[in-house]
Design a protein around this motif. Structure first.
Motif, PDB file in Angstrom:
ATOM      1  N   GLU A 102      -4.115   0.991   1.793  1.00  0.00           N
ATOM      2  CA  GLU A 102      -4.962   0.881   0.600  1.00  0.00           C
ATOM      3  C   GLU A 102      -4.112   0.694  -0.652  1.00  0.00           C
ATOM      4  N   ASP A 135      -1.167  -0.709  -0.695  1.00  0.00           N
ATOM      5  CA  ASP A 135      -0.631  -2.070  -0.609  1.00  0.00           C
ATOM      6  C   ASP A 135      -1.663  -3.102  -1.045  1.00  0.00           C
ATOM      7  N   ILE A 136      -2.910  -2.903  -0.658  1.00  0.00           N
ATOM      8  CA  ILE A 136      -3.953  -3.860  -1.041  1.00  0.00           C
ATOM      9  C   ILE A 136      -4.175  -3.825  -2.545  1.00  0.00           C
ATOM     10  N   ASP A 137      -4.131  -2.634  -3.141  1.00  0.00           N
ATOM     11  CA  ASP A 137      -4.258  -2.546  -4.602  1.00  0.00           C
ATOM     12  C   ASP A 137      -3.123  -3.309  -5.286  1.00  0.00           C
ATOM     13  N   GLU A 164      -3.743  -7.024  -4.813  1.00  0.00           N
ATOM     14  CA  GLU A 164      -4.837  -7.480  -5.676  1.00  0.00           C
ATOM     15  C   GLU A 164      -4.344  -7.696  -7.105  1.00  0.00           C
ATOM     16  N   ILE A 212      -1.540 -13.397   2.435  1.00  0.00           N
ATOM     17  CA  ILE A 212      -2.727 -12.545   2.585  1.00  0.00           C
ATOM     18  C   ILE A 212      -3.227 -12.600   4.021  1.00  0.00           C
ATOM     19  N   PHE A 234      -1.235 -10.306   6.030  1.00  0.00           N
ATOM     20  CA  PHE A 234      -1.673  -8.921   5.806  1.00  0.00           C
ATOM     21  C   PHE A 234      -2.962  -8.647   6.579  1.00  0.00           C
ATOM     22  N   LYS A 235      -3.877  -9.613   6.613  1.00  0.00           N
ATOM     23  CA  LYS A 235      -5.112  -9.454   7.380  1.00  0.00           C
ATOM     24  C   LYS A 235      -4.813  -9.252   8.861  1.00  0.00           C
ATOM     25  N   PHE A 286     -11.298  -2.953   4.067  1.00  0.00           N
ATOM     26  CA  PHE A 286     -10.034  -3.655   3.842  1.00  0.00           C
ATOM     27  C   PHE A 286     -10.169  -5.126   4.228  1.00  0.00           C
ATOM     28  N   LEU A 311      -9.692  -8.262   1.676  1.00  0.00           N
ATOM     29  CA  LEU A 311      -8.659  -9.279   1.889  1.00  0.00           C
ATOM     30  C   LEU A 311      -9.277 -10.671   1.987  1.00  0.00           C
TER      31      LEU A 311
END
Length: 364
Positions: free
Chosen positions: A202, A204-206, A209, A224, A227-228, A281, A285
């Motif tokens: 979470e 890392d996604i922030d 983003e 991306i 990451f997915k 998530f 993404l």
């Protein structure tokens, strides 16, 4: 039954292997196998001293008519596990799954034995989520559960149970209900790692983003998508585990006592929470991929406007020079003394007007 710690109380457990102390039992030295991490005999939740072979351990338990055996294995091959399978009466299909791994989380019942598969995950440290090639590392953990034994088989170099075993050894009351309490502790331990990984992802996604919506970002859709793929690895470990845990909580087998069953319901609730976060998530993404593609399209349109604007400005002197490049004798201002400066001035004026028009339209 004493309270079994909640999911959060297990956080921070380390990995490792149990070292064997080499103590003799009954004046005989038992030589441990390289694939056997540990083998213990538990009576009333208390681990009995000494080092045991799997045959001596189960013989001791069945002679007493109480207690259970907990054996931990690490990546055994067919020949190595066959002796244990024969001693404990493990089904050949379950043994094959335990040896070859690459299984989805599942729960199967073979006569009076349960076979459960967990997928374990570990967060891989990295400098930035936009440059990392691997974020989630996965492994597998299988458990054979009988009325008087539990055998765990681990694949991978993480998610060891040594620390968990030491904690349980130090709290005999938790082990008093039997091997089902060990299976619960393992499930709780695995799901606890799910929570840790989702919290790190979470973050890392922030960060990703923020990078995506920052000006002059260098984040690409390929990064991306990578990451997915890592989130998908976590999803494969989490989602299929919900059904086995629910079945254990609902009384799927008599091997799980009523006093332990309610604790599996608590673990199932935590898995459901993790599954919801992982699904969120994936959706986020996907949104970031769309946003990145949208930014690329906008940037491409902006570049095309700039190219078109400069092409229009350059077309003016090109056109005029082309016209006056024609070798006709009677052309305006050809014989004039001030013809050349006049043409140059006209070119500059037209180019300047076009430049200001394009700037006003924000094409340049």
């Amino acid at each position: 039954m004493p309270a079994i710690p909640s999911l959060g109380n297990l956080r921070g457990r380390g990995n490792g292997r149990v070292s064997r102390n080499g103590r003799a039992r009954d004046t005989r030295e038992v030589k441990p196998s390289t694939y056997v991490v540990d083998c213990g005999v538990y009576l009333d939740g208390v681990r009995q001293p000494g080092e045991w072979s799997h045959r001596d351990a189960i013989a001791e338990v069945r002679k007493r008519g109480e207690g259970f055996v907990w054996i931990g294995l690490h990546e055994p091959d067919e020949a190595e596990i066959q002796g244990i399978a024969d001693t404990f009466g493990l089904h050949e299909l379950a043994v094959e799954d335990a040896v070859h791994a690459h299984q989805r989380p599942k729960l199967e019942r073979y006569d009076d034995t349960l076979f459960m598969v967990f997928r374990t995950v570990r967060y891989v440290e990295h400098d930035s989520p936009t440059t990392a090639n691997e974020i989630v590392e996965s492994g597998e953990l299988m458990a054979f559960l009988g009325s008087d034994f539990i055998i765990t088989v681990r694949h991978g170099n993480h998610a060891g149970l040594a620390h968990l075993r030491r904690e349980l050894d130090a709290d005999p009351e938790r082990l008093a209900p039997g091997p089902a309490s060990v299976l619960h502790a393992i499930a709780d331990h695995v799901v606890d790692h799910f929570l840790n990984v989702t919290e790190r992802i979470e973050d890392d996604i922030d960060e990703m983003e923020t990078e995506v919506f920052a000006p002059r970002t260098r984040v690409t859709s390929e990064q991306i998508y990578l990451f997915k793929r890592e989130v998908l690895e976590l999803r494969r470990a989490v989602l299929p585990l919900a059904t086995p845990l629910r079945r254990l909580a609902e009384g799927y087998t008599r091997l799980i006592p009523d006093e332990v069953r309610s604790y599996f319901r608590n673990v199932h609730d935590h898995v459901t929470t993790v599954a919801d976060r992982v699904a969120a998530f994936d959706e986020l993404l996907t949104t970031l991929v769309d946003a990145t593609l949208g930014k690329i399209t906008l940037q491409l349109n902006s570049d095309m406007r700039k190219i078109t604007s400069w092409a229009a400005i350059i077309a003016v002197p090109t056109a005029i020079a082309g016209i006056y490049g024609m070798n006709f004798e009677y052309m305006p201002e050809v014989q004039s003394r001030y013809g050349y400066p006049a043409v140059i001035a006209v070119i500059l004026v037209i180019c300047l007007v076009l430049y200001r028009v394009f700037r006003k339209k924000k094409w340049l």
